[in-house]
Enzyme design. Structure first.
Site, PDB file in Angstrom:
ATOM      1  N   ALA A  99       0.868  -1.178   0.000  1.00 29.93           N
ATOM      2  CA  ALA A  99       0.000   0.000   0.000  1.00 29.93           C
ATOM      3  C   ALA A  99       0.905   1.227   0.000  1.00 29.93           C
ATOM      4  CB  ALA A  99      -0.894  -0.012   1.229  1.00 29.93           C
ATOM      5  N   GLY A 155       0.777  -5.065   0.906  1.00 27.78           N
ATOM      6  CA  GLY A 155      -0.372  -5.175   0.014  1.00 27.78           C
ATOM      7  C   GLY A 155      -0.028  -5.804  -1.330  1.00 27.78           C
ATOM      8  N   GLU A 198      -0.256  -9.397  -0.645  1.00 31.04           N
ATOM      9  CA  GLU A 198      -1.680  -9.699  -0.439  1.00 31.04           C
ATOM     10  C   GLU A 198      -2.451  -9.714  -1.762  1.00 31.04           C
ATOM     11  OE1 GLU A 198      -1.837  -6.517   2.494  1.00 31.04           O
ATOM     12  OE2 GLU A 198      -2.620  -7.955   3.939  1.00 31.04           O
TER      13      GLU A 198
HETATM   14  N1  CAA Z   1       4.615   3.337  -0.478  1.00 29.94           N
HETATM   15  C1  CAA Z   1       5.000   4.507  -1.025  1.00 29.94           C
HETATM   16  N2  CAA Z   1       6.180   4.662  -1.673  1.00 29.94           N
HETATM   17  C2  CAA Z   1       6.992   3.605  -1.747  1.00 29.94           C
HETATM   18  C3  CAA Z   1       6.653   2.354  -1.201  1.00 29.94           C
HETATM   19  C4  CAA Z   1       5.385   2.240  -0.548  1.00 29.94           C
HETATM   20  N3  CAA Z   1       4.946   1.092  -0.047  1.00 29.94           N
HETATM   21  N4  CAA Z   1       7.661   1.492  -1.430  1.00 29.94           N
HETATM   22  C5  CAA Z   1       8.598   2.175  -2.116  1.00 29.94           C
HETATM   23  N5  CAA Z   1       8.204   3.451  -2.300  1.00 29.94           N
HETATM   24  C6  CAA Z   1       8.921   4.530  -2.973  1.00 29.94           C
HETATM   25  C7  CAA Z   1      10.028   5.090  -2.096  1.00 29.94           C
HETATM   26  O1  CAA Z   1       9.516   6.012  -1.182  1.00 29.94           O
HETATM   27  C8  CAA Z   1      10.945   5.701  -3.126  1.00 29.94           C
HETATM   28  O2  CAA Z   1      10.387   6.924  -3.538  1.00 29.94           O
HETATM   29  P1  CAA Z   1      11.305   8.280  -3.508  1.00 29.94           P
HETATM   30  O3  CAA Z   1      12.366   7.996  -4.543  1.00 29.94           O
HETATM   31  O4  CAA Z   1      10.334   9.342  -3.913  1.00 29.94           O
HETATM   32  O5  CAA Z   1      11.840   8.382  -2.142  1.00 29.94           O
HETATM   33  C9  CAA Z   1      10.816   4.740  -4.317  1.00 29.94           C
HETATM   34  O6  CAA Z   1       9.588   4.021  -4.111  1.00 29.94           O
HETATM   35  C10 CAA Z   1      11.951   3.727  -4.390  1.00 29.94           C
HETATM   36  O7  CAA Z   1      12.024   3.083  -3.129  1.00 29.94           O
HETATM   37  P2  CAA Z   1      13.407   2.908  -2.307  1.00 29.94           P
HETATM   38  O8  CAA Z   1      14.306   4.056  -2.560  1.00 29.94           O
HETATM   39  O9  CAA Z   1      13.049   2.637  -0.880  1.00 29.94           O
HETATM   40  O10 CAA Z   1      13.981   1.591  -3.024  1.00 29.94           O
HETATM   41  P3  CAA Z   1      14.960   0.479  -2.407  1.00 29.94           P
HETATM   42  O11 CAA Z   1      15.328  -0.376  -3.550  1.00 29.94           O
HETATM   43  O12 CAA Z   1      16.018   1.117  -1.602  1.00 29.94           O
HETATM   44  O13 CAA Z   1      14.046  -0.353  -1.372  1.00 29.94           O
HETATM   45  C11 CAA Z   1      12.052  -1.555  -0.667  1.00 29.94           C
HETATM   46  C12 CAA Z   1      12.989  -1.125  -1.836  1.00 29.94           C
HETATM   47  C13 CAA Z   1      12.780  -2.490   0.276  1.00 29.94           C
HETATM   48  C14 CAA Z   1      10.851  -2.257  -1.296  1.00 29.94           C
HETATM   49  C15 CAA Z   1      11.612  -0.303   0.104  1.00 29.94           C
HETATM   50  O14 CAA Z   1      11.131   0.662  -0.822  1.00 29.94           O
HETATM   51  C16 CAA Z   1      10.523  -0.559   1.107  1.00 29.94           C
HETATM   52  O15 CAA Z   1      10.779  -1.075   2.175  1.00 29.94           O
HETATM   53  N6  CAA Z   1       9.243  -0.180   0.788  1.00 29.94           N
HETATM   54  C17 CAA Z   1       8.156  -0.306   1.692  1.00 29.94           C
HETATM   55  C18 CAA Z   1       7.661  -1.723   1.776  1.00 29.94           C
HETATM   56  C19 CAA Z   1       6.529  -1.842   2.771  1.00 29.94           C
HETATM   57  O16 CAA Z   1       6.652  -1.541   3.933  1.00 29.94           O
HETATM   58  N7  CAA Z   1       5.349  -2.300   2.295  1.00 29.94           N
HETATM   59  C20 CAA Z   1       4.184  -2.450   3.102  1.00 29.94           C
HETATM   60  C21 CAA Z   1       3.341  -1.240   3.045  1.00 29.94           C
HETATM   61  S1  CAA Z   1       1.992  -1.272   4.220  1.00 29.94           S
HETATM   62  C22 CAA Z   1       0.767  -2.191   3.491  1.00 29.94           C
HETATM   63  O17 CAA Z   1       0.932  -2.727   2.427  1.00 29.94           O
HETATM   64  C23 CAA Z   1      -0.523  -2.299   4.265  1.00 29.94           C
HETATM   65  C24 CAA Z   1      -1.405  -3.420   3.788  1.00 29.94           C
HETATM   66  O18 CAA Z   1      -1.313  -4.532   4.263  1.00 29.94           O
HETATM   67  C25 CAA Z   1      -2.421  -3.194   2.768  1.00 29.94           C
END
Ligand code: CAA
Length: 261
Positions: free
Chosen positions: A69, A112, A115
């Protein structure tokens, strides 16, 4: 096909019967913002309503299926708002899709994203795919079925490990635990999923729907109820032209010509 902001949607397969959806939000690793989910739901309506489509494939990029998400969208929200508006309820639309949908996962399928893949009927993974439910790391829990579907697919211990640590698992491990049914080279993944979709499209679309409904019932019913439901559906296939055509073709040693009737 309609132009979307966050999706590329088209048709493919030998007879053009496969709907193809590519999540396309490269700047955010295909994070599932509300706009993207609304576009997906519109696409699912089209897939269900178009009788020339037999099966669907959904994929992301080589780097990410979907990173979850959209955290930036969620960050300012408060309980009253998410409860009042039933936040993420519309994510379930995909579970009401009556035609099969295959998730082809390369790269990250997190939160998500994982999921969404689990709400599909099967998951194929590229060798470098990573699955995880990292919500715990950002102070929340899975909100679109992760705590319910993951244990049903991989068992309690592995699901608890993933949900409580937020650690990711790779494609091979996901396959070993039954989350994924096939692992292939990243560049072959989409073709492999389309090949399976094409195989499904060779069958009667009507009977395919019945088979999908029956398998899905197994997740909602006791064994006795499920077997009873299956028997009723099995008997119902005898009310269709396609059941007669399928068996007649076998007896006459020819290919069946299904009519969706
Ligand atoms: N939401 C919004 N933006 C996201 C995102 C997310 N879930 N995941 C990545 N992005 C964005 C980053 O903010 C970044 O944007 P900016 O360049 O503007 O800062 C861009 O995508 C690239 O991401 P990274 O620089 O972080 O890339 P990376 O290769 O270093 O890391 C990653 C990759 C490990 C996937 C890392 O991005 C990460 O941990 N993302 C979040 C994953 C997460 O926590 N997902 C769960 C979300 S909660 C949810 O899903 C609730 C539910 O159950 C429905």
């Amino acid at each position: 096909q309609k132009k979307f902001e966050y999706l590329k949607v088209g048709r493919c397969g030998e007879e053009n019967k496969v709907a193809f959806i590519e999540l396309y939000r490269p700047k955010a690793l295909n994070a599932l913002c509300n706009g993207l989910m609304l576009e997906l739901n519109e696409t699912f309506d089209w897939i269900d309503n178009d009788n020339t489509i037999g099966c669907a494939v959904i994929t992301g990029s080589e780097k990410a299926f979907a990173a979850g998400a959209d955290i930036k969208e969620m960050q300012p929200k408060h309980f009253s708002e998410v409860y009042r508006d039933n936040f993420l309820e519309h994510w379930n639309r995909i579970t009401r899709l009556r035609k099969p949908i295959i998730a082809a996962v390369n790269g990250f399928a997190l939160g998500g994203g994982c999921e969404l893949a689990m709400m599909c009927d099967m998951i194929y993974a590229g060798e470098k795919a990573q699955f995880g439910q990292p919500e715990i790391i950002i102070g929340t829990i899975p909100g679109s079925g992760g705590t319910q579907r993951l244990p049903r697919l991989v068992g309690k211990s592995k699901a608890m490990e993933m949900v409580l640590t937020g650690d990711r698992i790779g494609a091979e491990e996901a396959c070993k635990f039954g989350l994924v049914s096939k692992v292939v080279a990243p560049e072959k993944l989409v073709d492999e999923a389309i090949k399976t979709a094409d195989r499904i499209c060779q069958h009667s679309p009507l009977i395919v729907k019945m088979a999908k409904e029956a398998v899905n019932a197994s997740f909602e019913m006791t064994l006795a109820e499920g077997v009873h439901f299956e028997k009723r559906m099995f008997h119902q296939t005898f009310a269709t032209s396609d059941r007669r055509e399928g068996m007649t073709a076998f007896v006459e040693k020819r290919k069946p010509n299904f009519s969706n009737e």
